[in-house]
Write a protein that holds these residues in place. Structure first.
Motif, short mmCIF file in Angstrom:
data_model
loop_
_atom_site.label_atom_id
_atom_site.label_comp_id
_atom_site.label_asym_id
_atom_site.label_seq_id
_atom_site.Cartn_x
_atom_site.Cartn_y
_atom_site.Cartn_z
N GLU A 230 -12.13 1.73 12.61
CA GLU A 230 -11.85 0.48 12.96
C GLU A 230 -12.90 -0.64 12.45
O GLU A 230 -13.85 -0.16 12.68
N PRO A 231 -12.36 -1.90 12.05
CA PRO A 231 -11.32 -2.33 11.83
C PRO A 231 -10.89 -1.81 10.29
O PRO A 231 -11.85 -1.54 9.45
N LYS A 232 -9.62 -1.52 10.12
CA LYS A 232 -8.99 -1.15 8.90
C LYS A 232 -9.14 -2.03 7.80
O LYS A 232 -9.01 -3.40 8.10
N THR A 233 -9.43 -1.67 6.70
CA THR A 233 -9.88 -2.53 5.57
C THR A 233 -8.35 -3.28 4.94
O THR A 233 -7.48 -2.38 4.67
N PRO A 234 -8.16 -4.65 5.11
CA PRO A 234 -6.89 -5.25 4.69
C PRO A 234 -6.91 -5.03 3.13
O PRO A 234 -7.57 -4.83 2.53
N ASP B 206 -7.04 -9.94 -0.95
CA ASP B 206 -6.44 -11.29 -1.24
C ASP B 206 -5.63 -11.14 -2.52
O ASP B 206 -4.61 -11.83 -2.66
N VAL B 207 -6.50 -10.89 -3.55
CA VAL B 207 -5.93 -10.97 -5.06
C VAL B 207 -4.57 -10.25 -5.14
O VAL B 207 -3.83 -10.61 -5.56
N GLN B 208 -4.73 -9.23 -4.59
CA GLN B 208 -3.60 -8.12 -4.77
C GLN B 208 -2.47 -8.51 -3.72
O GLN B 208 -1.14 -8.48 -4.26
N ALA B 209 -2.82 -9.13 -2.71
CA ALA B 209 -1.76 -9.43 -1.67
C ALA B 209 -1.11 -10.76 -2.34
O ALA B 209 0.27 -10.86 -2.00
N LYS B 210 -1.67 -11.71 -2.92
CA LYS B 210 -1.11 -12.81 -3.43
C LYS B 210 -0.09 -12.23 -4.50
O LYS B 210 0.89 -12.68 -4.86
N ALA B 211 -0.52 -11.54 -5.48
CA ALA B 211 0.15 -10.89 -6.53
C ALA B 211 1.45 -10.16 -6.03
O ALA B 211 2.68 -10.39 -6.65
N ILE B 212 1.29 -9.59 -4.66
CA ILE B 212 2.70 -8.71 -4.19
C ILE B 212 3.49 -9.98 -3.74
O ILE B 212 4.78 -9.94 -4.06
N GLY C 299 -12.84 10.91 0.29
CA GLY C 299 -14.17 9.91 0.14
C GLY C 299 -14.44 9.44 -1.19
O GLY C 299 -14.96 8.29 -0.90
N ARG C 300 -14.36 10.12 -2.01
CA ARG C 300 -14.78 9.42 -3.45
C ARG C 300 -13.88 8.48 -3.80
O ARG C 300 -14.45 7.52 -4.49
N TYR C 301 -12.69 8.63 -3.81
CA TYR C 301 -11.77 7.52 -4.09
C TYR C 301 -10.95 6.79 -3.31
O TYR C 301 -10.37 5.59 -3.71
N VAL C 302 -10.88 6.77 -1.96
CA VAL C 302 -10.15 6.09 -1.26
C VAL C 302 -11.26 5.70 0.00
O VAL C 302 -11.35 4.42 0.37
N CYS C 303 -11.67 6.54 0.83
CA CYS C 303 -12.58 5.95 1.99
C CYS C 303 -14.25 6.03 1.43
O CYS C 303 -15.00 6.79 1.81
N TRP D 86 -6.12 -0.05 3.18
CA TRP D 86 -4.78 -0.52 2.77
C TRP D 86 -3.93 0.56 2.06
O TRP D 86 -2.58 0.42 1.93
N ARG D 87 -4.46 1.50 1.17
CA ARG D 87 -3.91 2.42 0.24
C ARG D 87 -3.83 3.74 0.84
O ARG D 87 -3.87 4.68 0.29
N CYS D 88 -4.49 4.15 2.17
CA CYS D 88 -5.01 5.21 2.78
C CYS D 88 -3.80 6.13 3.08
O CYS D 88 -3.09 5.52 4.03
#
Length: 230
Positions: free
Chosen positions: A215-219, A222-228, A192-196, A204-206
């Protein structure tokens, strides 16, 4: 404690999968409060109410060097305790409780921290959550201390939907497989402290997202998605 939207309870096989995942990723989870013995652990947890672990650690390093026992804490006096914890919220009332609980430990328990919830909760400034933390960490009892993080995770995921911390605690004690109970409280608090997180869970990293009811899950941002993509 802030209201959190409840999810439908998870089936036993999903609960097993969640805790098996936590156990694989972090077999020996640790709390983040610094302490040197059962007494300083108790004091640290009392001081941590409405404060961050990092803030408590910064304030108690010198305090615990000077007063690692109830007798030394009483000798320091309430004013002396206050002087070391001024950076912590509600420090005056907390210093008073630390002083009084130290006196009571000497008078009623020979200077030792008791190993039952009833005796711990009879100490000034010690509630159910604090007692559960001490029983779990020092005495290795399979208790679950429900803070805001664990309350949120229990409700969001469907692991332990409940309207109160006690309801979430009792639900988890019934739901979590026995082999995971000792570490369940640390896994859930750290998750809960670091992810949820409260405002924006990082779904997205859980590691347990596939079983979680939220729901809905957090995507992925954008900045990290574009970097990938690049």
């Amino acid at each position: 404690m802030a209201a959190v939207k409840k999810a439908r309870p998870l089936p036993p096989e999903d609960v097993e999968s969640i805790f098996a995942t936590f156990a694989r990723i972090d077999p020996e989870p640790r709390g983040e409060l610094e302490y040197v013995n059962a007494f300083t652990l108790l004091v640290a947890v009392v001081l941590s109410a409405q404060a961050t672990d990092a803030g408590v650690n910064k304030a108690t390093r010198k305090l615990f060097q000077l007063a690692p026992t109830p007798a030394a804490m009483v000798a320091l006096g309430q004013d002396g305790i206050e002087a070391h914890i001024r950076t912590i919220g509600l420090y005056r009332n907390k210093a008073k409780n630390v002083f009084l609980l130290s006196q009571k430990l000497i008078a009623e328990h020979g200077g030792e921290v008791p190993d039952t919830r009833e005796a711990l909760e009879a100490l000034p400034g010690v509630g159910r959550k604090t007692a559960n933390v001490v029983l779990n960490i020092h005495f290795k009892q399979p208790t679950i201390a429900v803070d805001t993080h664990l309350f949120r995770v229990g409700n969001r995921t469907g692991l332990a939907p409940g309207k109160t911390p006690l309801a979430v605690e009792q639900a988890l004690l019934k739901t979590v497989p026995e082999k995971y109970l000792l570490h369940a409280h640390h896994w859930l608090i750290l998750h809960g402290r670091y992810v949820c997180k409260a405002r924006k869970p990082e779904c997205w990293r859980c590691a347990i997202a596939q079983w979680c009811r939220y729901e809905p899950k957090t995507p992925l941002p954008d900045v990290q998605a574009k970097a990938i993509v690049r």
